[in-house]
Design a protein around this motif. Structure first.
Motif, PDB file in Angstrom:
ATOM      1  N   GLU A  42       0.815  -1.214   0.000  1.00 55.68           N
ATOM      2  CA  GLU A  42       0.000   0.000   0.000  1.00 55.68           C
ATOM      3  C   GLU A  42       0.849   1.265   0.000  1.00 55.68           C
ATOM      4  O   GLU A  42       0.364   2.345  -0.310  1.00 55.68           O
ATOM      5  N   ASP A  43       2.132   1.154   0.365  1.00 54.65           N
ATOM      6  CA  ASP A  43       3.023   2.326   0.395  1.00 54.65           C
ATOM      7  C   ASP A  43       3.435   2.779  -1.000  1.00 54.65           C
ATOM      8  O   ASP A  43       4.038   3.829  -1.151  1.00 54.65           O
ATOM      9  N   PHE A  44       3.133   1.998  -2.027  1.00 54.24           N
ATOM     10  CA  PHE A  44       3.570   2.309  -3.379  1.00 54.24           C
ATOM     11  C   PHE A  44       2.444   2.976  -4.149  1.00 54.24           C
ATOM     12  O   PHE A  44       1.365   2.418  -4.268  1.00 54.24           O
ATOM     13  N   GLN A  45       2.732   4.145  -4.653  1.00 55.85           N
ATOM     14  CA  GLN A  45       1.743   4.893  -5.412  1.00 55.85           C
ATOM     15  C   GLN A  45       2.343   5.339  -6.729  1.00 55.85           C
ATOM     16  O   GLN A  45       3.508   5.730  -6.789  1.00 55.85           O
ATOM     17  N   LEU A  46       1.556   5.299  -7.770  1.00 55.53           N
ATOM     18  CA  LEU A  46       1.951   5.857  -9.056  1.00 55.53           C
ATOM     19  C   LEU A  46       2.035   7.365  -8.887  1.00 55.53           C
ATOM     20  O   LEU A  46       1.140   7.992  -8.334  1.00 55.53           O
ATOM     21  N   GLN A  47       3.135   7.936  -9.338  1.00 56.09           N
ATOM     22  CA  GLN A  47       3.273   9.389  -9.310  1.00 56.09           C
ATOM     23  C   GLN A  47       2.741   9.942 -10.626  1.00 56.09           C
ATOM     24  O   GLN A  47       2.949   9.349 -11.676  1.00 56.09           O
ATOM     25  N   VAL A  48       2.056  11.056 -10.559  1.00 54.81           N
ATOM     26  CA  VAL A  48       1.527  11.698 -11.760  1.00 54.81           C
ATOM     27  C   VAL A  48       2.069  13.119 -11.804  1.00 54.81           C
ATOM     28  O   VAL A  48       1.998  13.854 -10.825  1.00 54.81           O
ATOM     29  N   TRP A  49       2.635  13.489 -12.941  1.00 55.43           N
ATOM     30  CA  TRP A  49       3.211  14.816 -13.143  1.00 55.43           C
ATOM     31  C   TRP A  49       2.574  15.416 -14.391  1.00 55.43           C
ATOM     32  O   TRP A  49       2.718  14.856 -15.481  1.00 55.43           O
ATOM     33  N   ASP A  50       1.877  16.513 -14.235  1.00 55.17           N
ATOM     34  CA  ASP A  50       1.278  17.197 -15.372  1.00 55.17           C
ATOM     35  C   ASP A  50       2.303  18.181 -15.934  1.00 55.17           C
ATOM     36  O   ASP A  50       2.494  19.271 -15.408  1.00 55.17           O
ATOM     37  N   ALA A  51       2.963  17.764 -17.003  1.00 52.65           N
ATOM     38  CA  ALA A  51       3.975  18.592 -17.656  1.00 52.65           C
ATOM     39  C   ALA A  51       3.474  19.057 -19.018  1.00 52.65           C
ATOM     40  O   ALA A  51       4.265  19.357 -19.912  1.00 52.65           O
ATOM     41  N   SER A  52       2.159  19.122 -19.153  1.00 51.34           N
ATOM     42  CA  SER A  52       1.577  19.451 -20.461  1.00 51.34           C
ATOM     43  C   SER A  52       1.854  20.894 -20.891  1.00 51.34           C
ATOM     44  O   SER A  52       1.837  21.190 -22.082  1.00 51.34           O
ATOM     45  N   ALA A  53       2.120  21.776 -19.946  1.00 52.23           N
ATOM     46  CA  ALA A  53       2.358  23.179 -20.298  1.00 52.23           C
ATOM     47  C   ALA A  53       3.841  23.504 -20.491  1.00 52.23           C
ATOM     48  O   ALA A  53       4.172  24.614 -20.902  1.00 52.23           O
ATOM     49  N   LEU A  54       4.720  22.557 -20.224  1.00 55.55           N
ATOM     50  CA  LEU A  54       6.156  22.840 -20.325  1.00 55.55           C
ATOM     51  C   LEU A  54       6.654  22.752 -21.767  1.00 55.55           C
ATOM     52  O   LEU A  54       6.306  21.816 -22.492  1.00 55.55           O
ATOM     53  N   PRO A  55       7.496  23.713 -22.182  1.00 62.61           N
ATOM     54  CA  PRO A  55       8.143  23.578 -23.491  1.00 62.61           C
ATOM     55  C   PRO A  55       9.041  22.333 -23.491  1.00 62.61           C
ATOM     56  O   PRO A  55       9.514  21.901 -22.434  1.00 62.61           O
ATOM     57  N   GLU A  56       9.275  21.761 -24.655  1.00 61.35           N
ATOM     58  CA  GLU A  56      10.006  20.494 -24.766  1.00 61.35           C
ATOM     59  C   GLU A  56      11.382  20.528 -24.096  1.00 61.35           C
ATOM     60  O   GLU A  56      11.746  19.601 -23.376  1.00 61.35           O
ATOM     61  N   ALA A  57      12.159  21.582 -24.305  1.00 60.52           N
ATOM     62  CA  ALA A  57      13.513  21.650 -23.727  1.00 60.52           C
ATOM     63  C   ALA A  57      13.464  21.657 -22.200  1.00 60.52           C
ATOM     64  O   ALA A  57      14.242  20.959 -21.539  1.00 60.52           O
ATOM     65  N   GLU A  58      12.545  22.426 -21.632  1.00 60.01           N
ATOM     66  CA  GLU A  58      12.412  22.479 -20.180  1.00 60.01           C
ATOM     67  C   GLU A  58      11.913  21.142 -19.640  1.00 60.01           C
ATOM     68  O   GLU A  58      12.369  20.662 -18.605  1.00 60.01           O
ATOM     69  N   PHE A  59      10.971  20.534 -20.356  1.00 58.22           N
ATOM     70  CA  PHE A  59      10.467  19.219 -19.954  1.00 58.22           C
ATOM     71  C   PHE A  59      11.597  18.199 -19.910  1.00 58.22           C
ATOM     72  O   PHE A  59      11.748  17.458 -18.943  1.00 58.22           O
ATOM     73  N   LEU A  60      12.423  18.155 -20.965  1.00 62.12           N
ATOM     74  CA  LEU A  60      13.521  17.183 -21.017  1.00 62.12           C
ATOM     75  C   LEU A  60      14.528  17.410 -19.887  1.00 62.12           C
ATOM     76  O   LEU A  60      15.040  16.450 -19.300  1.00 62.12           O
ATOM     77  N   ALA A  61      14.805  18.670 -19.568  1.00 59.34           N
ATOM     78  CA  ALA A  61      15.732  18.970 -18.467  1.00 59.34           C
ATOM     79  C   ALA A  61      15.153  18.499 -17.131  1.00 59.34           C
ATOM     80  O   ALA A  61      15.864  17.888 -16.318  1.00 59.34           O
ATOM     81  N   GLN A  62      13.872  18.762 -16.899  1.00 59.90           N
ATOM     82  CA  GLN A  62      13.246  18.325 -15.650  1.00 59.90           C
ATOM     83  C   GLN A  62      13.107  16.801 -15.589  1.00 59.90           C
ATOM     84  O   GLN A  62      13.250  16.201 -14.517  1.00 59.90           O
TER      85      GLN A  62
END
Length: 160
Positions: free
Chosen positions: A96-116
């Motif tokens: 039960e301690d394991f949870q899927l993490q969800v990150w909404d990166a839909s607004a990030l430009p591609e270069a910033e997304f790749l760096a993060q």
């Protein structure tokens, strides 16, 4: 009318709080090395990170349930390691301690997304706290999704 027998296997039991884990010598050695120099670059090969782009995006709720089911079925994926005074002990976390993490990166430009994304993939592991396996569902524009899978080499070796 004949009764039908089910071939379904019963679900494995979940770990009790702080359930001890038997460790082999290779696990002990790897945990000692990782604990003594956690940011050493040569240890990066002991960390497995893979990002997969999926189009169209998967159902996040179903993905979360599937991840939860996998860690429930495979107790070793719930292992954490405590190192003190040159001794290594292992224990299992409850599924039960394991949870899927969800990150909404839909607004990030591609270069910033790749760096993060790279920064997330490079996060150090806390062997004693865990979890040593992470799956992150990353939401991208145009109904795309990226799955980031991170696993510490203490859990899998990537070959077998």
């Amino acid at each position: 009318m004949r009764a039908q027998r089910s071939n379904a296997k019963s679900a494995p039991r979940s770990a009790k709080k702080n359930e001890r884990l038997k460790l082999g010598q290779p696990e002990r050695g790897m945990a000692l090395i990782m604990a003594s120099s956690p940011r050493d670059q040569k240890l990066r090969s002991w960390e497995i990170a893979q990002a997969l782009e999926i189009k169209p995006a998967l159902d996040v709720e179903r993905l979360a349930r599937a991840f939860q089911h996998i860690v429930h079925l495979h107790p070793r994926l719930r292992a954490v390691y405590h190192v003190a005074d040159g001794e290594v002990s292992g224990r299992l976390l409850p599924a039960e301690d394991f949870q899927l993490q969800v990150w909404d990166a839909s607004a990030l430009p591609e270069a910033e997304f790749l760096a993060q994304l790279q920064a997330r993939a490079d996060q150090p592991w806390d062997l004693a706290r865990g979890p040593l396996i992470e799956i992150t569902a990353i939401l991208r524009p145009r109904k795309r999704m990226v799955l980031l899978l991170r696993v510490n080499h203490l859990l899998i070796d990537g070959w077998s």
